[in-house]
Write an enzyme that holds these catalytic residues in place. Structure first.
Site, short mmCIF file in Angstrom:
data_model
loop_
_atom_site.label_atom_id
_atom_site.label_comp_id
_atom_site.label_asym_id
_atom_site.label_seq_id
_atom_site.Cartn_x
_atom_site.Cartn_y
_atom_site.Cartn_z
N HIS A 1 -4.06 137.07 81.23
CA HIS A 1 -3.69 137.15 82.37
C HIS A 1 -2.50 138.14 82.35
O HIS A 1 -1.60 138.09 81.24
CB HIS A 1 -2.98 134.85 81.74
CG HIS A 1 -2.53 134.53 83.01
ND1 HIS A 1 -2.12 134.99 83.96
CD2 HIS A 1 -1.13 134.61 82.11
CE1 HIS A 1 -1.29 134.54 84.23
NE2 HIS A 1 -0.64 133.98 83.17
N ASN B 1 3.67 136.79 88.55
CA ASN B 1 2.43 136.78 88.10
C ASN B 1 1.60 135.61 88.80
O ASN B 1 2.11 134.89 89.61
CB ASN B 1 3.42 135.26 86.16
CG ASN B 1 2.17 134.31 86.46
OD1 ASN B 1 1.23 133.95 86.43
ND2 ASN B 1 2.79 133.86 85.43
N CYS C 1 -3.24 129.21 84.46
CA CYS C 1 -3.26 130.12 84.71
C CYS C 1 -4.88 130.81 83.90
O CYS C 1 -5.10 132.17 83.66
CB CYS C 1 -2.62 130.53 83.36
SG CYS C 1 -0.79 130.41 84.50
#
Length: 312
Positions: A238, A268, A113
């Protein structure tokens, strides 16, 4: 030339949209449960005929077009991803081949990430050191490939997509000094492992770490750029979970900043999440050329990397 800057960005998402209602038909969940815990309402899911390098190439082509550059102009390609299926050719080489680039250096960077901000820092260093003239930096992940679609705690999180940035040399600094690091002892809190590989995480541990340990790191990244959080025009972290993004931005003290909340519609997307959200803010006109923007990646390996950039 003693600096580098982002001259253009681009993003791409697959056409298929998976809603919370769709997920409720697949696992024991519902829209209220998902939105109250992570803030996600929809996510884009790539088909079996849409590999990671295709997502990446679409975003990269958009960034190149926005920069007014040809594939021949790029001499360094960095692709941040953790969902590559094959070991070789790597994603960077595949993207370069799709775009018709003749001879760039091509490397993948797997910091999950936080991959894009690590890759952007690497491109900045290469350009300022004279190792490259113009670099293409891409974050791309197909998280649907590694999702456990029977696990309601993780499958509701993930989405697919890509974002890209073109970096070139400039006289002044357009990409601030990176502040990066990790907590290796807690690395298993976020995992993509096994055969076949599957995404899993210790959600509460990640939440506590992100909301308590990372705000001072993000503030320090601003200090390295000679700014305070109040100077920021935008904060793009993120896109993990709205319950992480909003407290993090508040604790940083970015009181005048637009806070990217693309997680609500994209989920995500791992390494894609920061360039995807950043590109959308630019495209929407939410930030203007020259505005200072904090990009802050965190997650897998319990790694982090942040830098202040100037909006292209």
């Amino acid at each position: 030339m003693n600096g580098s800057r982002i001259v253009a960005v681009g993003h791409y998402q697959p056409a298929r949209i998976l809603t919370n209602q769709d997920l409720a038909a697949m696992v024991d969940t519902n829209d209220e449960w998902i939105t109250s815990r992570v803030g996600i309402r929809t996510r884009h899911i790539a088909g079996p005929d849409e590999p990671v390098d295709e997502l990446a190439a679409h975003a990269a082509a958009k960034a190149l077009a926005s920069a007014g550059l040809l594939p021949d102009d790029i001499d360094l390609v960095l692709v941040a991803t953790s969902t590559a299926i094959d070991r070789s050719p790597n994603m960077a080489a595949r993207v370069a081949a799709r775009l018709g680039m003749p001879s760039p250096a091509a490397m993948d960077i797997n910091v999950v990430c936080a991959g894009f901000t690590h890759a952007l820092a690497t491109a900045d260093h290469a350009v300022r050191a004279g190792g490259a003239r113009k670099a293409l930096v891409v974050g791309a992940d197909k998280m649907s490939d590694v999702a456990d679609w029977t696990d309601r705690s993780t499958c509701v999180l993930v989405g697919d997509g890509a974002g890209a940035a073109v970096v070139e040399a400039c006289e002044e600094t357009g990409i601030g000094p990176v502040l990066w690091g990790s907590v290796p002892g807690m690395g298993r809190a976020v995992r993509i492992e096994g055969t076949p590989p599957r995404f899993a995480q210790e959600g509460q541990s990640v939440y506590r770490w992100a909301t308590t340990q990372l705000p001072p790191v993000a503030r320090a990244a601003c200090e390295r750029a000679g700014l305070t959080p109040a100077d920021l025009a935008a904060v793009v972290t993120h896109q993990a979970n709205l319950r992480i993004i909003e407290p993090l931005a508040e604790k940083i003290g970015a009181v005048n900043a637009v806070v990217a909340r693309d997680v609500t519609e994209s989920g995500n997307t791992s390494a894609a999440s920061i360039p995807l959200a950043f590109s959308k803010l630019v495209e929407q006109g939410a930030i203007s050329t020259g505005d200072p923007v904090l990009l802050f990646g965190f997650g897998g390996n319990l790694s982090y990397a942040g830098q202040v950039v100037r909006c292209p």
